[in-house]
Design a protein around this motif. Structure first.
Motif, PDB file in Angstrom:
ATOM      1  N   UNK A 119       0.957  -1.073  -0.012  1.00 44.33           N
ATOM      2  CA  UNK A 119      -0.100   0.021   0.006  1.00 44.33           C
ATOM      3  C   UNK A 119       1.007   1.428  -0.080  1.00 44.33           C
ATOM      4  N   UNK A 120       0.316   2.201  -0.795  1.00 39.53           N
ATOM      5  CA  UNK A 120       1.140   3.467  -0.881  1.00 39.53           C
ATOM      6  C   UNK A 120       0.337   4.573   0.081  1.00 39.53           C
ATOM      7  N   UNK A 121       0.815   5.439   0.952  1.00 40.50           N
ATOM      8  CA  UNK A 121       0.079   6.570   1.769  1.00 40.50           C
ATOM      9  C   UNK A 121       1.065   7.403   2.088  1.00 40.50           C
ATOM     10  N   UNK A 122       0.235   8.570   2.875  1.00 42.09           N
ATOM     11  CA  UNK A 122       1.195   9.667   3.215  1.00 42.09           C
ATOM     12  C   UNK A 122       0.059  10.702   3.858  1.00 42.09           C
ATOM     13  N   UNK A 123       0.512  11.529   4.619  1.00 41.95           N
ATOM     14  CA  UNK A 123      -0.196  12.582   5.292  1.00 41.95           C
ATOM     15  C   UNK A 123       0.410  13.892   4.784  1.00 41.95           C
ATOM     16  N   UNK A 176       1.698  13.666  -2.353  1.00 40.35           N
ATOM     17  CA  UNK A 176       2.607  12.716  -3.290  1.00 40.35           C
ATOM     18  C   UNK A 176       1.757  11.286  -3.336  1.00 40.35           C
ATOM     19  N   UNK A 177       1.364  10.824  -2.762  1.00 35.58           N
ATOM     20  CA  UNK A 177       0.550   9.427  -2.839  1.00 35.58           C
ATOM     21  C   UNK A 177      -0.719   9.745  -3.978  1.00 35.58           C
ATOM     22  N   UNK A 178      -1.309  10.866  -3.861  1.00 35.64           N
ATOM     23  CA  UNK A 178      -2.310  11.267  -4.934  1.00 35.64           C
ATOM     24  C   UNK A 178      -1.635  11.037  -6.393  1.00 35.64           C
ATOM     25  N   UNK A 220      -3.728  -0.789  -2.406  1.00 33.40           N
ATOM     26  CA  UNK A 220      -4.567   0.221  -1.977  1.00 33.40           C
ATOM     27  C   UNK A 220      -3.845   1.671  -1.783  1.00 33.40           C
ATOM     28  N   UNK A 221      -4.340   2.981  -1.796  1.00 32.85           N
ATOM     29  CA  UNK A 221      -3.682   4.084  -1.484  1.00 32.85           C
ATOM     30  C   UNK A 221      -4.459   4.801  -0.359  1.00 32.85           C
ATOM     31  N   UNK A 222      -3.744   5.518   0.535  1.00 28.74           N
ATOM     32  CA  UNK A 222      -4.308   6.400   1.355  1.00 28.74           C
ATOM     33  C   UNK A 222      -3.925   7.962   1.323  1.00 28.74           C
ATOM     34  N   UNK A 223      -4.877   8.701   1.031  1.00 30.21           N
ATOM     35  CA  UNK A 223      -4.666  10.073   0.969  1.00 30.21           C
ATOM     36  C   UNK A 223      -5.070  10.607   2.137  1.00 30.21           C
TER      37      UNK A 223
END
Length: 249
Positions: free
Chosen positions: A105-109, A115-117, A138-141
């Motif tokens: 999974x790719x994520x970031x805050x 960046x994840x977007x 999956x991705x977390x924005x």
């Protein structure tokens, strides 16, 4: 928790092309690549307290990369750094743990959410390093800016950073008809930075307009919070783990 620090993710690394890995003591169910916030001008690969339960309680490994920052960086250098770190993880994480690489999974805050977007909506960054958007489950924005990031406006365009601009540096600019991309988890505070929550709603509406299925868009409003104030709280890991359990292979 097992830790590996300062691993280069480029064959010729610059001073910020390094990442840290945090592994559970037991079974590794999946891997979360997490990009830190800081406006693309500050911050570093720091293990937020709110992420620790993912490793210790939920069996999810964390990969925490650094990336180039303003004023020494320019758009889109940090996006290529991030893409390289994700591609490295895909190819090399199995050297550090027995892990199902179908569950990456790719994520970031904040800046990391931006960046994840960008990695999700603009395919060219990951493809540059031989990876695909769909290589990741999956991705977390988290609290990311879907319009052109304010630091791009300030440092690259030399204009008022409060402007709302949608061009190639904006995640929302790259949204097109749904083509089978993975599901996303979108987090935002109810008292977020000015315009951030309203822009997040525009992002979701635009995805829906371009026929993204309802089950691919998971939105959570973090109530009674300010911008990313929850990242050190248990609810942060809880929301990510719920998304992981819902979408993992």
């Amino acid at each position: 928790m097992r830790t590996f620090k300062d691993i280069p993710y480029l064959s010729e690394p610059h001073e910020r092309a390094y990442l840290d890995i945090y592994l559970p003591e037991g079974e590794v169910k999946g891997v979360l690549i997490y990009f830190h916030g800081g406006g693309i001008y500050a911050g570093a690969k720091y293990l937020y307290k709110g992420l620790i339960p993912l490793v210790e309680n939920n069996g999810i490994a964390l990969v925490m990369p650094n990336y180039r920052l303003y004023p020494n960086a320019k758009f889109p250098e940090y996006l290529y750094d991030a893409a390289a770190a994700c591609a490295w993880t895909k190819e090399h994480i199995s050297e550090y743990a027995d892990v199902n690489t179908d569950n990456l999974y790719i994520s970031g805050s904040s800046a990391g959410g931006y960046i994840s977007m960008m990695l999700y909506f603009d395919r060219k960054y990951l493809s540059t390093y031989g990876a695909s958007v769909n290589d990741f489950r999956g991705y977390v924005f988290d609290a990311g800016q879907p319009t052109t990031h304010f630091s791009v406006l300030k440092y690259d365009y030399k204009v008022d950073h409060r402007k709302i601009v949608v061009d190639e540096a904006a995640p929302i600019y790259h949204i097109d008809n749904y083509d089978g991309r993975p599901p996303v988890l979108i987090l935002a505070s109810d008292h977020d930075m000015h315009c951030r929550l309203s822009q997040t709603h525009v992002l979701i509406d635009t995805m829906t307009y371009f026929s993204y299925p309802e089950d691919k868009i998971n939105f959570k409003l973090m109530e009674n919070t300010t911008h990313c104030s929850y990242v050190n709280e248990p609810i942060f890991a809880e929301e990510i783990n719920t998304f992981f359990e819902k979408t993992k292979k």
